[in-house]
Design a protein around this motif. Structure first.
Motif, PDB file in Angstrom:
ATOM      1  N   GLU A 143      -4.024  -7.076  -7.663  1.00 51.60           N
ATOM      2  CA  GLU A 143      -5.083  -7.490  -8.527  1.00 51.60           C
ATOM      3  C   GLU A 143      -5.855  -8.800  -7.935  1.00 51.60           C
ATOM      4  O   GLU A 143      -7.010  -8.751  -8.151  1.00 51.60           O
ATOM      5  CB  GLU A 143      -4.490  -7.889  -9.794  1.00 51.60           C
ATOM      6  CG  GLU A 143      -3.829  -6.735 -10.677  1.00 51.60           C
ATOM      7  CD  GLU A 143      -4.937  -5.530 -11.104  1.00 51.60           C
ATOM      8  OE1 GLU A 143      -6.092  -5.699 -10.950  1.00 51.60           O
ATOM      9  OE2 GLU A 143      -4.299  -4.532 -11.493  1.00 51.60           O
ATOM     10  N   HIS A 144      -5.199  -9.485  -7.288  1.00 48.80           N
ATOM     11  CA  HIS A 144      -6.033 -10.867  -6.683  1.00 48.80           C
ATOM     12  C   HIS A 144      -5.272 -11.067  -5.217  1.00 48.80           C
ATOM     13  O   HIS A 144      -4.040 -10.963  -5.173  1.00 48.80           O
ATOM     14  CB  HIS A 144      -5.569 -11.848  -7.829  1.00 48.80           C
ATOM     15  CG  HIS A 144      -6.168 -11.817  -8.932  1.00 48.80           C
ATOM     16  ND1 HIS A 144      -7.338 -12.218  -9.137  1.00 48.80           N
ATOM     17  CD2 HIS A 144      -5.597 -11.388 -10.277  1.00 48.80           C
ATOM     18  CE1 HIS A 144      -7.763 -11.837 -10.498  1.00 48.80           C
ATOM     19  NE2 HIS A 144      -6.397 -11.633 -11.258  1.00 48.80           N
ATOM     20  N   VAL A 145      -6.104 -11.901  -4.580  1.00 47.56           N
ATOM     21  CA  VAL A 145      -5.601 -12.605  -3.304  1.00 47.56           C
ATOM     22  C   VAL A 145      -5.629 -13.907  -3.667  1.00 47.56           C
ATOM     23  O   VAL A 145      -6.668 -14.389  -3.747  1.00 47.56           O
ATOM     24  CB  VAL A 145      -6.571 -12.190  -2.106  1.00 47.56           C
ATOM     25  CG1 VAL A 145      -6.086 -12.803  -0.694  1.00 47.56           C
ATOM     26  CG2 VAL A 145      -6.469 -10.700  -1.725  1.00 47.56           C
ATOM     27  N   LEU A 146      -4.627 -14.659  -3.357  1.00 46.50           N
ATOM     28  CA  LEU A 146      -4.491 -16.038  -3.559  1.00 46.50           C
ATOM     29  C   LEU A 146      -5.131 -16.645  -2.450  1.00 46.50           C
ATOM     30  O   LEU A 146      -5.539 -16.260  -1.447  1.00 46.50           O
ATOM     31  CB  LEU A 146      -3.136 -16.471  -3.598  1.00 46.50           C
ATOM     32  CG  LEU A 146      -2.091 -15.891  -4.677  1.00 46.50           C
ATOM     33  CD1 LEU A 146      -0.780 -16.736  -4.558  1.00 46.50           C
ATOM     34  CD2 LEU A 146      -2.823 -16.063  -6.057  1.00 46.50           C
ATOM     35  N   GLN A 147      -5.638 -18.083  -2.513  1.00 48.29           N
ATOM     36  CA  GLN A 147      -6.385 -18.799  -1.444  1.00 48.29           C
ATOM     37  C   GLN A 147      -5.559 -19.012  -0.347  1.00 48.29           C
ATOM     38  O   GLN A 147      -4.551 -19.393  -0.368  1.00 48.29           O
ATOM     39  CB  GLN A 147      -6.876 -20.123  -2.312  1.00 48.29           C
ATOM     40  CG  GLN A 147      -7.651 -20.885  -1.450  1.00 48.29           C
ATOM     41  CD  GLN A 147      -8.333 -22.379  -2.074  1.00 48.29           C
ATOM     42  OE1 GLN A 147      -7.908 -22.309  -3.169  1.00 48.29           O
ATOM     43  NE2 GLN A 147      -8.749 -23.097  -1.182  1.00 48.29           N
ATOM     44  N   ARG A 148      -6.539 -18.784   0.655  1.00 47.27           N
ATOM     45  CA  ARG A 148      -5.733 -18.670   2.096  1.00 47.27           C
ATOM     46  C   ARG A 148      -5.830 -19.885   2.623  1.00 47.27           C
ATOM     47  O   ARG A 148      -6.640 -20.855   2.552  1.00 47.27           O
ATOM     48  CB  ARG A 148      -6.510 -17.747   3.040  1.00 47.27           C
ATOM     49  CG  ARG A 148      -6.401 -16.204   2.652  1.00 47.27           C
ATOM     50  CD  ARG A 148      -7.692 -15.536   3.133  1.00 47.27           C
ATOM     51  NE  ARG A 148      -7.620 -13.961   3.095  1.00 47.27           N
ATOM     52  CZ  ARG A 148      -8.439 -13.212   3.325  1.00 47.27           C
ATOM     53  NH1 ARG A 148      -9.829 -13.505   3.609  1.00 47.27           N
ATOM     54  NH2 ARG A 148      -8.332 -11.786   2.791  1.00 47.27           N
ATOM     55  N   LYS A 149      -4.692 -20.484   3.201  1.00 41.83           N
ATOM     56  CA  LYS A 149      -4.557 -21.717   3.843  1.00 41.83           C
ATOM     57  C   LYS A 149      -5.059 -21.904   5.234  1.00 41.83           C
ATOM     58  O   LYS A 149      -5.429 -23.018   5.644  1.00 41.83           O
ATOM     59  CB  LYS A 149      -3.058 -22.295   3.721  1.00 41.83           C
ATOM     60  CG  LYS A 149      -2.123 -21.676   4.734  1.00 41.83           C
ATOM     61  CD  LYS A 149      -0.877 -22.370   4.678  1.00 41.83           C
ATOM     62  CE  LYS A 149       0.069 -21.755   5.707  1.00 41.83           C
ATOM     63  NZ  LYS A 149       1.396 -22.484   5.689  1.00 41.83           N
ATOM     64  N   SER A 150      -5.118 -20.681   5.794  1.00 40.28           N
ATOM     65  CA  SER A 150      -5.533 -20.313   7.240  1.00 40.28           C
ATOM     66  C   SER A 150      -6.115 -18.984   7.369  1.00 40.28           C
ATOM     67  O   SER A 150      -5.289 -18.118   6.628  1.00 40.28           O
ATOM     68  CB  SER A 150      -4.547 -20.947   8.257  1.00 40.28           C
ATOM     69  OG  SER A 150      -3.683 -20.143   8.201  1.00 40.28           O
ATOM     70  N   VAL A 151      -6.984 -18.731   8.311  1.00 40.88           N
ATOM     71  CA  VAL A 151      -7.407 -17.271   8.486  1.00 40.88           C
ATOM     72  C   VAL A 151      -7.794 -17.419   9.904  1.00 40.88           C
ATOM     73  O   VAL A 151      -8.870 -18.012  10.424  1.00 40.88           O
ATOM     74  CB  VAL A 151      -8.590 -17.027   7.377  1.00 40.88           C
ATOM     75  CG1 VAL A 151      -9.610 -17.937   7.573  1.00 40.88           C
ATOM     76  CG2 VAL A 151      -8.869 -15.556   7.638  1.00 40.88           C
ATOM     77  N   PHE A 152      -7.624 -16.352  10.702  1.00 42.06           N
ATOM     78  CA  PHE A 152      -8.026 -15.981  11.869  1.00 42.06           C
ATOM     79  C   PHE A 152      -9.152 -14.916  11.649  1.00 42.06           C
ATOM     80  O   PHE A 152      -8.640 -13.595  11.289  1.00 42.06           O
ATOM     81  CB  PHE A 152      -6.864 -15.611  12.825  1.00 42.06           C
ATOM     82  CG  PHE A 152      -7.585 -15.579  14.335  1.00 42.06           C
ATOM     83  CD1 PHE A 152      -7.516 -16.623  15.311  1.00 42.06           C
ATOM     84  CD2 PHE A 152      -8.047 -14.289  14.884  1.00 42.06           C
ATOM     85  CE1 PHE A 152      -7.984 -16.303  16.784  1.00 42.06           C
ATOM     86  CE2 PHE A 152      -8.486 -14.168  16.087  1.00 42.06           C
ATOM     87  CZ  PHE A 152      -8.535 -15.105  17.029  1.00 42.06           C
ATOM     88  N   GLU A 153     -10.161 -15.178  12.055  1.00 44.70           N
ATOM     89  CA  GLU A 153     -11.427 -14.016  11.916  1.00 44.70           C
ATOM     90  C   GLU A 153     -12.292 -13.899  12.956  1.00 44.70           C
ATOM     91  O   GLU A 153     -12.415 -14.872  14.122  1.00 44.70           O
ATOM     92  CB  GLU A 153     -12.096 -14.014  10.723  1.00 44.70           C
ATOM     93  CG  GLU A 153     -12.955 -15.578  10.751  1.00 44.70           C
ATOM     94  CD  GLU A 153     -13.652 -15.865   9.306  1.00 44.70           C
ATOM     95  OE1 GLU A 153     -13.019 -15.374   8.379  1.00 44.70           O
ATOM     96  OE2 GLU A 153     -14.533 -16.661   9.321  1.00 44.70           O
ATOM     97  N   ARG A 154     -12.750 -12.867  13.386  1.00 47.09           N
ATOM     98  CA  ARG A 154     -13.908 -12.715  14.401  1.00 47.09           C
ATOM     99  C   ARG A 154     -14.997 -11.755  13.956  1.00 47.09           C
ATOM    100  O   ARG A 154     -14.888 -10.979  12.969  1.00 47.09           O
ATOM    101  CB  ARG A 154     -13.112 -11.791  15.635  1.00 47.09           C
ATOM    102  CG  ARG A 154     -12.627 -10.405  14.994  1.00 47.09           C
ATOM    103  CD  ARG A 154     -12.256  -9.717  16.419  1.00 47.09           C
ATOM    104  NE  ARG A 154     -11.943  -8.195  16.040  1.00 47.09           N
ATOM    105  CZ  ARG A 154     -11.401  -7.279  16.990  1.00 47.09           C
ATOM    106  NH1 ARG A 154     -11.380  -7.508  18.062  1.00 47.09           N
ATOM    107  NH2 ARG A 154     -11.134  -6.334  16.548  1.00 47.09           N
ATOM    108  N   LYS A 155     -16.093 -11.579  14.618  1.00 40.74           N
ATOM    109  CA  LYS A 155     -17.195 -10.885  14.349  1.00 40.74           C
ATOM    110  C   LYS A 155     -16.662  -9.377  14.728  1.00 40.74           C
ATOM    111  O   LYS A 155     -15.952  -9.032  15.917  1.00 40.74           O
ATOM    112  CB  LYS A 155     -18.414 -11.130  15.064  1.00 40.74           C
ATOM    113  CG  LYS A 155     -19.527 -10.111  14.934  1.00 40.74           C
ATOM    114  CD  LYS A 155     -20.719 -10.661  15.660  1.00 40.74           C
ATOM    115  CE  LYS A 155     -21.109 -12.182  15.636  1.00 40.74           C
ATOM    116  NZ  LYS A 155     -22.390 -12.276  16.527  1.00 40.74           N
TER     117      LYS A 155
END
Length: 356
Positions: A87-99
């Motif tokens: 139902e929900h995703v909790l706030q992320r403390k870190s995230v690795f993302e790319r295009k």
């Protein structure tokens, strides 16, 4: 409900407190990501899960959907016949993302809520300083701490010279040199793999990520494939998976990345030397090409900075300039980079028209 079991999966008081906002739901962590289904771990063990229709309706883009490492709130915990619902995703403390590969504007979140990013690069034919700079730029942006893992040291005859090159572009980053022949793998990784700490292994296909995870787990959980010295071969890992180590740390294995395009990146941290030099240039808007008293060009002349590093810095600056722009802004930014201004672009078009 007690969360004792989830502490082995990295549950912190921060996520536990946020979970109190959803008293009728249950806390879980995503351990595997499939197309439309997820594997999550709860206090009652692993479950299959899918996101709710309300979640899909309210999602403004793909970055808000769960990924491996996310802490989520789920319902229907006692129903074992059907997948439970996220139902929900909790706030992320870190995230690795790319295009996202093959797209113009989309962003792809790879993993979330990690403490360390193990950037793996082999010391034979996979060795590439410019690619490493890309990884570092994204890693420093993620709010996690990057660690460089140099694999296949037994296949390298000039380790010290390569290490010296890497140290010039990775100030403030720990470097580990490993080989599958090592008998002290656990000792080398122990400073980062404490109970509750989450790490992710990232890098090209065939650099030995899955083999390292197997060594740390103490058993062959992940399929590995023997490949040649040129690092050619297919991806062995096909999905992202989270594991708890006997030592208490949490590791996430990922498929090899063929493309690593920047959506955002911390170039100030990854290229700290270039940006510090730019403050010493005579002109504030120095392009570091042929301006008088350019500190960056002087550093290149004196051998303190490589042309390749400066060129890669310029390239990554352009990539991150385009991030988050709408179509009109994107077009204007590209015109400015190519022609200097919209006026210069229009002048060029008039000249081409008159010539025709």
């Amino acid at each position: 409900m007690s969360h004792q079991n989830l502490r082995y999966y990295g549950l912190s008081s921060c996520f536990e407190q946020e979970a109190l906002l959803y008293p009728h739901l249950y806390l879980a962590r995503v351990t595997e990501q499939h197309r439309t289904l997820y594997t999550v771990v709860t206090e009652k063990g692993e479950k299959q899960a899918s996101v709710s229709g309300k979640f899909i309706y309210q999602a403004y883009d793909n970055t808000v959907f769960p990924v491996v490492g996310d802490w989520v709130m789920v319902s229907q915990l006692d129903n074992t016949e059907q997948p439970i619902v996220i139902e929900h995703v909790l706030q992320r403390k870190s995230v690795f993302e790319r295009k996202a590969a093959g797209t113009q504007h989309a962003t792809q979140v790879i993993v979330a809520n990690i403490d360390y990013i193990f950037i793996c690069m082999s010391l034979n034919n996979d060795y590439n300083l410019r690619r490493l700079e890309r990884y570092l730029s994204i890693a420093w942006q993620s709010s996690a701490t990057p660690i460089i893992i140099l694999t296949k040291s037994d296949l390298c005859s000039d380790i010290l010279s390569k290490l010296a090159q890497i140290e010039t572009i990775s100030v403030g980053t720990d470097i580990l040199i490993v080989s599958m022949m090592d008998t002290d793998i656990h000792d080398k990784f122990s400073p980062y793999l404490h109970q509750g700490k989450s790490v992710v292994f990232l890098g090209s296909s065939g650099v030995g990520k899955s083999s390292l995870v197997n060594r740390l787990l103490g058993k062959d959980v992940l399929l590995t494939q023997e490949i040649g010295n040129d690092d050619s071969g297919r991806h062995t890992t096909t999905k992202r998976q989270l594991f708890v180590l006997p030592s208490g740390g949490i590791v996430i294995d990922t498929p090899g990345m063929r493309e690593l395009q920047l959506d955002t990146g911390n170039l100030t941290k990854a290229f700290e030397d270039v940006e510090q030099l730019s403050f010493l240039c005579k002109f504030r808007n120095c392009t570091h090409t042929n301006e008088h008293e350019c500190a960056v060009q002087q550093a290149i002349t004196h051998g303190n900075l490589s042309e390749g590093r400066l060129e890669n810095y310029r390239k990554l600056v352009k990539e991150t300039q385009y991030a988050g722009l709408n179509a009109k802004q994107l077009e204007q930014a590209k015109v400015n980079n190519m022609f200097g201004s919209i006026g210069a672009y229009k002048k060029m078009r008039r000249q081409m028209k008159n010539k025709r």
